[in-house]
Design a protein around this motif. Sequence first.
Motif, mmCIF file in Angstrom:
data_model
loop_
_atom_site.group_PDB
_atom_site.id
_atom_site.type_symbol
_atom_site.label_atom_id
_atom_site.label_comp_id
_atom_site.label_asym_id
_atom_site.label_seq_id
_atom_site.Cartn_x
_atom_site.Cartn_y
_atom_site.Cartn_z
ATOM 1 N N CYS A 50 28.941 42.892 27.835
ATOM 2 C CA CYS A 50 30.029 42.039 27.354
ATOM 3 C C CYS A 50 29.572 40.584 27.317
ATOM 4 C CB CYS A 50 31.253 42.174 28.256
ATOM 5 S SG CYS A 50 32.651 41.223 27.627
ATOM 6 N N ILE A 52 31.859 38.322 25.846
ATOM 7 C CA ILE A 52 33.068 37.736 25.271
ATOM 8 C C ILE A 52 33.384 36.376 25.894
ATOM 9 C CG2 ILE A 52 35.591 38.097 25.364
ATOM 10 C CD1 ILE A 52 35.137 40.603 23.791
ATOM 11 N N CYS A 53 33.047 36.179 27.173
ATOM 12 C CA CYS A 53 33.179 34.817 27.705
ATOM 13 C C CYS A 53 31.833 34.372 28.280
ATOM 14 C CB CYS A 53 34.287 34.725 28.755
ATOM 15 S SG CYS A 53 33.771 35.142 30.429
ATOM 16 N N GLN A 55 31.040 33.407 31.209
ATOM 17 C CA GLN A 55 30.647 33.836 32.558
ATOM 18 C C GLN A 55 29.593 34.923 32.425
ATOM 19 O OE1 GLN A 55 34.090 34.172 35.684
ATOM 20 N NE2 GLN A 55 34.899 34.782 33.692
ATOM 21 N N GLY A 56 29.665 35.620 31.266
ATOM 22 C CA GLY A 56 28.744 36.726 31.001
ATOM 23 C C GLY A 56 27.400 36.207 30.551
ATOM 24 N N CYS A 58 27.896 40.177 30.992
ATOM 25 C CA CYS A 58 28.125 41.137 32.066
ATOM 26 C C CYS A 58 27.727 42.510 31.554
ATOM 27 C CB CYS A 58 29.601 41.187 32.435
ATOM 28 S SG CYS A 58 30.233 39.659 33.139
ATOM 29 N N GLY A 67 32.831 43.997 35.013
ATOM 30 C CA GLY A 67 32.388 42.642 34.690
ATOM 31 C C GLY A 67 32.974 41.671 35.711
ATOM 32 N N ILE A 68 32.563 40.421 35.614
ATOM 33 C CA ILE A 68 33.010 39.428 36.606
ATOM 34 C C ILE A 68 34.533 39.301 36.610
ATOM 35 C CG2 ILE A 68 32.904 36.947 37.194
ATOM 36 C CD1 ILE A 68 29.951 37.072 36.110
ATOM 37 N N CYS A 69 35.151 39.424 35.437
ATOM 38 C CA CYS A 69 36.615 39.328 35.361
ATOM 39 C C CYS A 69 37.310 40.611 35.786
ATOM 40 C CB CYS A 69 37.043 38.961 33.947
ATOM 41 S SG CYS A 69 36.711 40.287 32.764
ATOM 42 N N ARG A 79 36.726 46.824 23.456
ATOM 43 C CA ARG A 79 36.833 45.455 22.948
ATOM 44 C C ARG A 79 35.690 45.151 21.973
ATOM 45 N NH1 ARG A 79 38.071 41.562 27.865
ATOM 46 N NH2 ARG A 79 35.907 42.016 28.311
ATOM 47 N N VAL A 199 38.986 36.851 26.454
ATOM 48 C CA VAL A 199 38.905 37.141 27.895
ATOM 49 C C VAL A 199 40.305 37.059 28.510
ATOM 50 C CG1 VAL A 199 38.320 34.711 28.430
ATOM 51 C CG2 VAL A 199 37.874 36.489 30.130
#
Length: 652
Positions: A50, A52-53, A55-56, A58, A67-69, A79, A199
């Motif tokens: 992923c 998508i944000c 932070q990744g 991921c 993932g982190i979220c 997604r 996200v």
Amino acid sequence: MAKKKDRNRSVDPAVLEILARTEDSGIETAYDRYLKMQPQCNYGEQGICCRICIQGPCRITKRADKGICGATAYTIVARNLVRYELGGCTAHADHGLHSTLLAREVVEGRAPDYEIKDSKKLYAVAERMDVSTEGKDDKAILKELVDIAMEDFSRLDGKDLHWLPRVIVPERTEKFQDCNILPSSIHRTIADAMAQTHVGMDADPVNLVFRSLEVSLADYTGEHIATSLSDVLFGTPKPVVSEANMGVLDEDYVNLAVHGHNPILSEMIVQAAREMKSEAEAAGAKGIKCAGICCTGNELLMRQGVPILTNYASQELAIMTGAVDAMVVDIQCIMPGIQPVSECFHTRVITTSPSVKIPGAYHLDFDEEKAMEKAREVVEIAISAYKERNKEVVIPQVKHKVVAGFSTEALLDLFAAVNPDRPISVLTDAILSGELRGVCLLCGCNNLKRIHDEMHIEIAKELARNDVLLVATGCAAQAYAKSGMLNWDAVEEIAGEGLKAFLGRLNEANKDNLVEKLPLVFHMGSCVDNSRAYDLMTYMAEEMGMDTPKVPYAASAPEAMSEKAVAIGSWLVTLGLPTHVGVVPPIPGSPLVDGIALQIAQDVYGGYFIWETDPQKSAEKILAALDERTWKLRMHQKAKETYETETISATW
Ligand code: BF8
Ligand code: SF4
């Protein structure tokens, strides 16, 4: 099937010849870059990476199952799937909107080089769209269609699409309303789906997959609009004879390759090239030859009989013949790799869309208000490049006769020669009687993960041997064109007895109108023209009085590659077809989403995916899917005759 480890990843003899000749040339193509790219990332292939944000990225591993979220594999896979389809849907929407805007310019008199070429189609589309034609001239009718299309692109009031429910059977529309996936407008669906995949938005894989199906229906609508309006403006294709493969280039001529997707530019270029023969002669050439690559090539073949040069995977190799003076491109499926290859030759790459520029290429902003003037500029560039040829020209002497131009209307005309009252029954009766086992749409791209064209060809041959009527679009159709499968010789050589008898009957009934006998595979056009292939399905369903999942009609995309192909595959399933894909898409990382694609889709929509990478097994699975439907139909037919009952429920 073992993966070929060398760069000779093609079954096209012209491609193999060029690859062999350029082995040590230092010129790099997709065939080399595919090897350099190995091994490809397994997380990506599984769909569990992923980005998508930021932070990744991921990725889901044994150690990190979220993932982190907190997004799990099923959320990430679903997604990503929505995002792939969005890419495809926006590309087709862009194309369809461009056709609509051009139609508006024609109506308003701002595009003097274009006109309404096909009034008959205009009236047919108007009738389907419930637009009355009484007392109106062609421009007034077209204006109403443009208004409908514009609203279907942009509506924000939440009302249903106008176009889609009028080109599918009513049972499908009810199903989509029940499942809440009937789009309101194309751009609204795109925006909603994009927001849904931000996200911290939707984590429910089923909800996400349902949204992806809505996106796919928006995609279908964009394609249908594109095809319909292109036919109105440029003419509805009818049978045409031409040629395909690298041998269509001619050293003595100015060779202009036309590549991309939209006929708006290429139709003008072909016209300009025809008018500028004397300029080419003044430069020392015998004339100008245009040849097509990818779907612009298909559009030009279908309407103008322009030969096919090659398909997606081998676009760079066309330049390596040294014979292509200019390659003009519009939108989609244009490898940036063509520019560095062109720099090793005299070839000019010309980009024409504000959304498609390639560093180093010549950019010419195409403008519909001055279409002919711009098209002539392109041809002039090709002529001046011809004078600068600086390398030996080596053209593989490979080409085949092609019979193409089979729009749905052209197919119905062929059937009408047998049964003028109910043309489509000629096809459905042949299936019910057992002469044909069904219909298969062969479509989609080239994908360097496969041996170029191999699976397209092997699956088609096996289905033809087993009496399946074949229709084709996109790069798949070009694989058949290049390998000599779009002519009667291929019927003699490959078709099973049933298919041969069926095509023979059509030949006989149409012998006064056809210049050439019918081909083994019916070329229906570009990828947006998959809408033609699905119109055929709709007419079959209407004739049989049932919803589409009961019709023995399947699809196969043996070398699917682009996001557009993902969107098309999804609407084929949503609209009721068993759909084979020969490259496993990035889904198996979530068994749940995989299960939805392979099984749950069937329970809800009647269509479903088949992932299969072996050509023989693929053909067997497609045949089994067709046989299941045909068997049920024949049983119903028998019950109807024996017990004088109605056919059991028409809906899925
Ligand atoms: O729209 S088949 S590689 S050229 S995406 Fe592209 Fe795929 Fe070819 Fe046509 Ni379609
Ligand atoms: Fe990672 Fe979640 Fe961001 Fe995806 S959305 S990159 S899973 S944190």
